[in-house]
Design an enzyme around this catalytic site. Structure first.
Site, PDB file in Angstrom:
ATOM      1  N   GLY A 123       0.844  -1.071   0.146  1.00 33.29           N
ATOM      2  CA  GLY A 123      -0.036  -0.048   0.110  1.00 33.29           C
ATOM      3  C   GLY A 123       0.853   1.198  -0.271  1.00 33.29           C
ATOM      4  O   GLY A 123       2.076   1.152   0.455  1.00 33.29           O
ATOM      5  N   GLN A 164       2.853   9.944   1.320  1.00 24.05           N
ATOM      6  CA  GLN A 164       4.244   9.352   1.217  1.00 24.05           C
ATOM      7  C   GLN A 164       5.087   9.600   0.140  1.00 24.05           C
ATOM      8  O   GLN A 164       6.132   9.408  -0.052  1.00 24.05           O
ATOM      9  CB  GLN A 164       4.001   7.821   1.080  1.00 24.05           C
ATOM     10  CG  GLN A 164       3.280   7.196   2.642  1.00 24.05           C
ATOM     11  CD  GLN A 164       3.384   5.732   2.699  1.00 24.05           C
ATOM     12  OE1 GLN A 164       2.145   5.283   2.156  1.00 24.05           O
ATOM     13  NE2 GLN A 164       4.355   5.143   3.041  1.00 24.05           N
ATOM     14  N   CYS A 216       6.233  -0.178   7.261  1.00 28.10           N
ATOM     15  CA  CYS A 216       5.694   0.988   6.371  1.00 28.10           C
ATOM     16  C   CYS A 216       6.800   1.455   5.670  1.00 28.10           C
ATOM     17  O   CYS A 216       8.091   1.475   6.095  1.00 28.10           O
ATOM     18  CB  CYS A 216       5.155   2.057   7.385  1.00 28.10           C
ATOM     19  SG  CYS A 216       4.650   3.603   6.618  1.00 28.10           S
ATOM     20  N   LEU A 217       6.589   1.792   4.351  1.00 26.75           N
ATOM     21  CA  LEU A 217       7.657   2.170   3.338  1.00 26.75           C
ATOM     22  C   LEU A 217       8.228   3.380   3.913  1.00 26.75           C
ATOM     23  O   LEU A 217       9.534   3.891   3.461  1.00 26.75           O
ATOM     24  CB  LEU A 217       6.988   2.306   1.979  1.00 26.75           C
ATOM     25  CG  LEU A 217       6.767   1.052   1.398  1.00 26.75           C
ATOM     26  CD1 LEU A 217       5.985   1.291  -0.059  1.00 26.75           C
ATOM     27  CD2 LEU A 217       7.986   0.142   0.924  1.00 26.75           C
ATOM     28  N   HIS A 270      -4.205   1.246   7.669  1.00 24.41           N
ATOM     29  CA  HIS A 270      -3.001   2.043   7.502  1.00 24.41           C
ATOM     30  C   HIS A 270      -2.974   2.829   6.661  1.00 24.41           C
ATOM     31  O   HIS A 270      -2.497   3.997   7.037  1.00 24.41           O
ATOM     32  CB  HIS A 270      -1.880   0.682   7.343  1.00 24.41           C
ATOM     33  CG  HIS A 270      -0.391   1.315   7.316  1.00 24.41           C
ATOM     34  ND1 HIS A 270       0.373   0.725   8.232  1.00 24.41           N
ATOM     35  CD2 HIS A 270       0.102   1.830   6.296  1.00 24.41           C
ATOM     36  CE1 HIS A 270       1.724   1.391   8.015  1.00 24.41           C
ATOM     37  NE2 HIS A 270       1.444   2.191   6.760  1.00 24.41           N
ATOM     38  N   GLU A 271      -3.351   2.660   5.349  1.00 24.78           N
ATOM     39  CA  GLU A 271      -3.264   3.795   4.369  1.00 24.78           C
ATOM     40  C   GLU A 271      -4.072   4.979   4.640  1.00 24.78           C
ATOM     41  O   GLU A 271      -3.760   6.225   4.450  1.00 24.78           O
ATOM     42  CB  GLU A 271      -3.230   3.451   3.092  1.00 24.78           C
ATOM     43  CG  GLU A 271      -2.377   2.158   2.709  1.00 24.78           C
ATOM     44  CD  GLU A 271      -0.922   2.426   2.701  1.00 24.78           C
ATOM     45  OE1 GLU A 271      -0.575   3.624   2.631  1.00 24.78           O
ATOM     46  OE2 GLU A 271      -0.433   1.571   2.962  1.00 24.78           O
ATOM     47  N   HIS A 290      -2.850   7.449   7.095  1.00 23.06           N
ATOM     48  CA  HIS A 290      -1.713   8.500   6.354  1.00 23.06           C
ATOM     49  C   HIS A 290      -2.332   9.772   6.115  1.00 23.06           C
ATOM     50  O   HIS A 290      -1.630  10.760   6.085  1.00 23.06           O
ATOM     51  CB  HIS A 290      -0.960   7.792   5.379  1.00 23.06           C
ATOM     52  CG  HIS A 290       0.072   6.937   5.428  1.00 23.06           C
ATOM     53  ND1 HIS A 290       1.108   7.271   6.135  1.00 23.06           N
ATOM     54  CD2 HIS A 290       0.424   5.456   5.225  1.00 23.06           C
ATOM     55  CE1 HIS A 290       2.090   6.418   6.214  1.00 23.06           C
ATOM     56  NE2 HIS A 290       1.569   5.313   5.624  1.00 23.06           N
TER      57      HIS A 290
HETATM   58 ZN    ZN Z   1       2.621   3.447   5.695  1.00 18.73          ZN
END
Ligand code: ZN
Length: 161
Positions: A46, A51, A89-90, A131-132, A135
């Site tokens: 995701g 991000q 998380c990226l 999660h997304e 953000h």
């Molecule tokens: Zn993330």
């Protein structure tokens, strides 16, 4: 293929409240394509617009590599149950931690053509969507982690979100 730079924890854009997308312009559609490219390149499941430095309410999710979904102006309609598991998380490279989230989610959003749809997800899909969605309000999983963040080796990167 358009890769965008993934922003990392500490950058202010990851803590902003993102703006609604009033119109799905070609520029927004290009952003979405780039978000998928960037997510797949990083082996993520995701990726949210902040991000990649864009303060818009957009995220993409693909938990299997063959199930891509775009969520524009998403609204969480319903959640239930509970799951506790490892999350990454990226934007927080090399770390993971234990997070408890609902096991089920029902979400409403617009797709890349502006069409509204509803989607139900369980387990990893529910975790990724929630999660997304966090953000978009400047919330990172590290805010919800139980215990300490762990470092992991690069072999385990497949489950990053
Ligand atoms: Zn993330």
């Amino acid at each position: 293929m358009g890769l965008r730079k993934i922003r990392e924890i500490g950058e202010e854009v990851l803590r902003c409240t993102c703006k609604e997308v009033p119109e799905i312009t070609p520029r927004v559609q290009d952003l979405i394509k780039d978000m998928f490219d960037t997510m797949y390149e990083a082996n993520g499941v995701g990726l949210a617009a902040p991000q990649v430095g864009v303060r818009k309410r957009i995220f993409v999710v693909d938990t299997t590599g063959e199930d891509p979904h775009v969520f524009i102006n998403p609204q969480i309609l319903e959640t239930s149950g509970e799951q506790t598991g490892q999350e990454g998380c990226l934007s927080v490279p090399g770390k993971s931690g234990i997070v408890t989230r609902p096991n089920y989610v029902k979400v409403k959003a617009q797709d890349e053509n502006g069409e509204w749809f509803e989607l139900e997800g369980e387990e990893l899909l529910a975790r990724a969507i929630l999660h997304e969605n966090d953000h978009l309000d400047g919330i990172l999983y590290v805010d919800k982690v139980e215990g300490d963040l762990e470092s992991y080796s690069y072999d385990d990167e497949d489950d990053e979100e």
